[in-house]
Design a protein around this motif. Structure first.
Motif, short mmCIF file in Angstrom:
data_model
loop_
_atom_site.label_atom_id
_atom_site.label_comp_id
_atom_site.label_asym_id
_atom_site.label_seq_id
_atom_site.Cartn_x
_atom_site.Cartn_y
_atom_site.Cartn_z
N ILE A 254 0.82 -1.21 0.00
CA ILE A 254 0.00 0.00 0.00
C ILE A 254 0.85 1.26 0.00
O ILE A 254 0.50 2.27 -0.62
CB ILE A 254 -0.96 -0.01 1.21
N LYS A 281 -7.83 -1.89 -6.33
CA LYS A 281 -9.08 -2.50 -5.88
C LYS A 281 -9.27 -3.90 -6.45
O LYS A 281 -9.83 -4.78 -5.80
CB LYS A 281 -10.26 -1.59 -6.26
N ARG A 282 -8.75 -4.13 -7.67
CA ARG A 282 -8.90 -5.45 -8.30
C ARG A 282 -7.88 -6.45 -7.77
O ARG A 282 -8.14 -7.65 -7.74
CB ARG A 282 -8.75 -5.34 -9.82
N HIS A 284 -6.56 -6.87 -4.82
CA HIS A 284 -6.62 -7.18 -3.40
C HIS A 284 -5.64 -6.34 -2.57
O HIS A 284 -5.10 -6.82 -1.58
CB HIS A 284 -6.36 -8.66 -3.14
N CYS A 285 -5.41 -5.09 -3.01
CA CYS A 285 -4.66 -4.14 -2.18
C CYS A 285 -5.63 -2.99 -1.92
O CYS A 285 -5.69 -2.03 -2.67
CB CYS A 285 -3.39 -3.65 -2.87
N GLU A 286 -6.40 -3.12 -0.88
CA GLU A 286 -7.50 -2.20 -0.62
C GLU A 286 -6.98 -0.78 -0.38
O GLU A 286 -6.10 -0.56 0.45
CB GLU A 286 -8.28 -2.66 0.62
N PRO A 287 -7.49 0.22 -1.13
CA PRO A 287 -7.08 1.61 -0.88
C PRO A 287 -7.39 2.02 0.55
O PRO A 287 -8.39 1.60 1.12
CB PRO A 287 -7.94 2.40 -1.88
N ASP A 288 -6.51 2.84 1.14
CA ASP A 288 -6.75 3.34 2.48
C ASP A 288 -7.14 4.81 2.42
O ASP A 288 -7.33 5.38 1.34
CB ASP A 288 -5.55 3.10 3.39
N THR A 291 -4.93 6.90 0.22
CA THR A 291 -5.21 6.70 -1.20
C THR A 291 -6.36 7.59 -1.65
O THR A 291 -6.26 8.31 -2.66
CB THR A 291 -5.58 5.22 -1.48
N TYR A 292 -7.44 7.53 -0.90
CA TYR A 292 -8.62 8.35 -1.26
C TYR A 292 -8.29 9.85 -1.17
O TYR A 292 -8.75 10.64 -2.00
CB TYR A 292 -9.79 8.00 -0.34
N GLU A 314 -17.42 7.45 -0.95
CA GLU A 314 -17.01 6.05 -1.10
C GLU A 314 -16.08 5.65 0.03
O GLU A 314 -16.18 4.54 0.57
CB GLU A 314 -16.30 5.87 -2.45
N LYS A 318 -16.88 2.70 2.94
CA LYS A 318 -16.02 1.54 3.20
C LYS A 318 -15.57 1.47 4.66
O LYS A 318 -14.76 0.62 5.02
CB LYS A 318 -14.80 1.58 2.28
#
Length: 670
Positions: A254, A281-282, A284-288, A291-292, A314, A318
């Protein structure tokens, strides 16, 4: 007998093999030899023999282990030598004999130093300079010693962590030595070099080493290369590395994802940023929340406030809790889009979620309200965040409003702070005082100065001088006496700036007696009159008709060792000139030049005006020529005087001719 011999030999071999099993290489390749003996009767006897173990201690797989006692002793010798050298380096009798003890120690060992041991010693030193010296000494300790990829890599790692200004040259020198010795590094070597170097030229060298040493880049190599390009602010090459990394099926963490996103966002490479964002997102490294925040800021910069709002929602959906940076970024986006209501609403949500605003938060909202003409809503913002309104925030808001020229709003907020806090903030009070003075609200300023002690603030000379200076400029000297007496009685004591302000202010108001009285108080105080003090007094005396006293003070300052400056001379020249004492004005001008004090355009204008009013046109023309020779640029006042010379406005009979120097048509006296 033969049977007994065979039994003895068999027992001996059994014990020998049992002993050898203790150090047998269990997982390494097994080499054996067979010894066969034939007796006269035709019977044969065979025995299987293993080679002798390595003279060095080995691990479970049979690889030599570094000798710990050798490493400890060598490190101790090196560090002790380094300590002695540092302690005695300033002594003229200290003779440096580096590594002699170390050399003697290694020659006393039955087995020479190995590269793995050298690597461990380098690791233990933790000193780049000492490590480099030991590295260079190793081949001298044994003719058979040769540095390998591990010792080179260890040294490069140590040098890469050095703060020495020549560390880059040292690393390049080590790489050159590797090349000369035909030593190939490992991918770890390359990873260290990529992490160390920061410019594209050296990064290209690192990539060429991968090909030269026939290595394969791993996931960590790609990550190092990606971060190196990002540090070099080359988001294009960084994205190319990312694309190659993804093709090979590697993943980023990340932290690396956010670094890449931030670089792309700052360069406004929107499409590539969204490509990376969707990959996260695809894959499997979920944005934190960081990131947003990066994506929200990017869209805000390019004017897509609605997209920023969608991303913020969004993030909330989450389950992320926005931090201070996220809130500030979103408020900044809304402020740029002039969305006042939404910005204040988000600010209230921020407070509800117990996220404390900082000065940046308030500055964004403050600038938005000022730009939209809605500063009245600042009270609403203050009320929403009342629990967080400390003296520091109040001070910032008061100071900022004052600088923006919104004195009334600053004063209202200041009064709010006054009512809610028992003790005040000196910076806020000084800012408010300056703001009131700048706005000419002297009643409020004097009132504040008289009450400031109620909040535990001690008044200082800066505060008093600020008020005195403004009162003087506004010629409101009626307040001077009471304020000056309060200052002398309650403190602080007046300083040289206080005295100079008062003398100058009384002089401008024509209060000569008061100005002289303040000057005498100055001379009897702990302060010492300076050039500004005398200039103010001379200006006051001269322009109010007491030329003799002004000239006497001029002589007095010279006797005290104070050299008159251009303002002193210009003031006296003007005073004498306006009383038609032209000869005295000219004498002062000549004295000024003789003393090495250079006249400025103001001085020339004063004397030109004096000549023109007294009909001394020829001297005025000569003075104008001298002005041009000095490289000074005439201003509007200069040309105004010359126009009067040309028109002959004094009404005298003049012969009109064009002056060859100035080009102006002048009329010299007949």
């Amino acid at each position: 007998m033969k049977q007994h011999h065979r039994r003895y030999l068999k027992l001996h071999i059994h014990h020998r093999m049992a002993a050898l099993n203790l150090t047998r290489r269990h997982y390494a390749t097994k080499y054996t030899a067979k010894v066969t003996s034939t007796s006269p009767t035709g019977r044969s006897l065979s025995a299987e023999v293993t080679p002798l173990p390595s003279p060095y201690p080995t691990d479970i797989r049979g690889y030599p282990l570094p000798r710990r006692h050798v490493i400890c002793k060598a490190t101790q010798i090196l560090l002790q030598h380094h300590h002695n050298q540092s302690r005695n380096s300033k002594s003229p009798h200290y003779e440096q004999n580096p590594f002699l003890d170390l050399s003697n120690y290694f020659h006393s060992l039955p087995l020479p130093l190995t590269p793995s041991e050298a690597s461990e010693i380098l690791k233990s030193l933790n000193n780049p300079s000492l490590a480099l010296k030991f590295f260079r000494l190793c081949p001298l300790l044994s003719q058979k010693f040769q540095h390998n990829s591990f010792t080179y890599t260890r040294l490069l790692l140590i040098l890469s962590k050095s703060s020495s200004p020549d560390r880059f040259d040292l690393v390049r020198s080590v790489l050159s030595q590797m090349d000369q010795s035909n030593t190939h590094g490992t991918i770890s070597t390359v990873n260290i070099l990529i992490g160390f170097f920061g410019n594209s030229e050296d990064l290209d060298l690192c990539i060429s080493l991968i090909r030269k040493w026939n290595l394969t880049m791993n996931s960590y190599t790609y990550k190092c290369l990606l971060q190196a390009y990002l540090r070099s602010h080359d988001s294009k090459k960084a994205f190319d590395v990312y694309a190659e990394l993804r093709r090979r099926g590697y993943k980023l963490d990340i932290f690396a994802y956010n670094m890449l996103l931030d670089a792309l966002a700052k360069d406004e490479k929107v499409d590539q940023a969204y490509k990376v964002f969707e990959d996260m997102k695809r894959k499997h490294c979920e944005p934190d929340e960081f990131t947003y925040t990066i994506m929200i800021r990017m869209n805000g910069r390019i004017g897509k406030a609605d997209e920023s709002v969608s991303l913020f929602q969004e993030m909330l959906a989450k389950g992320f809790t926005p931090n201070l940076i996220a809130y500030n970024t979103m408020i900044q986006v809304l402020a740029k889009a002039r969305m006042v209501d939404k910005a204040i609403l988000l600010f209230s949500k921020m407070v509800e979620n117990e996220c404390q605003p900082n000065e940046f938060t308030y500055s964004v909202i403050l600038n938005l309200l000022a730009a939209e003409g809605q500063l009245g809503r600042l009270d609403e913002v203050v009320e929403i965040s009342r629990e967080y309104m400390n003296k520091s925030i109040y001070t910032y808001l008061v100071r900022t409003l004052s600088k923006l020229g919104h004195t009334s709003e600053a004063h209202r907020l200041f009064c709010d702070m006054w009512n809610f806090h028992d003790r005040g903030d000196k910076d806020a009070y000084l800012s408010m005082l300056e703001s009131l003075c700048s706005a000419g609200k002297m009643t409020e300023a004097i009132d504040l100065l008289s009450k400031i002690h109620e909040k535990g603030i001690t008044t200082d000379t800066i505060m008093y001088n600020t008020v005195f200076s403004t009162l003087g400029k506004l010629k409101q000297i009626s307040h001077f006496h009471d304020l000056y007496e309060k200052m002398k009685q309650d403190g602080p004591s007046p300083d040289i700036f206080t005295y100079n302000i008062l003398i100058s202010s009384f002089g401008r108001a024509g209060k000569v007696v008061e100005a002289v009285k303040i000057f005498e108080e100055l001379e009897n105080s702990n302060c010492k009159a300076d050039i500004i003090s005398y200039n103010s007094l001379i200006n006051c005396l001269g322009k109010n008709g007491d030329l003799d006293e002004a000239h006497m003070r001029f002589k007095e300052m010279q006797e005290k060792g104070l050299n008159p400056d251009v303002i002193t001379y210009s003031t006296l020249i003007e005073c004498f000139g306006k009383t038609d004492k032209v000869e005295m004005a000219c004498r002062l001008f000549d004295e000024m030049l003789a003393e090495g004090c250079c006249p400025n355009i103001v001085t020339y204008n004063i004397l030109l005006d004096c000549f023109e009013r007294n009909g001394r046109t020829a001297e005025a023309v000569d003075l104008y020529a001298k002005l041009k020779q000095q490289g000074l640029t005439p201003d509007s006042i200069t040309y105004s005087v010359l126009e009067r010379l040309q028109s002959g406005s004094r009404g005298k009979v003049r012969l009109r001719r064009q002056n060859p120097i100035t080009g102006w048509v002048v009329s010299p006296l007949r």
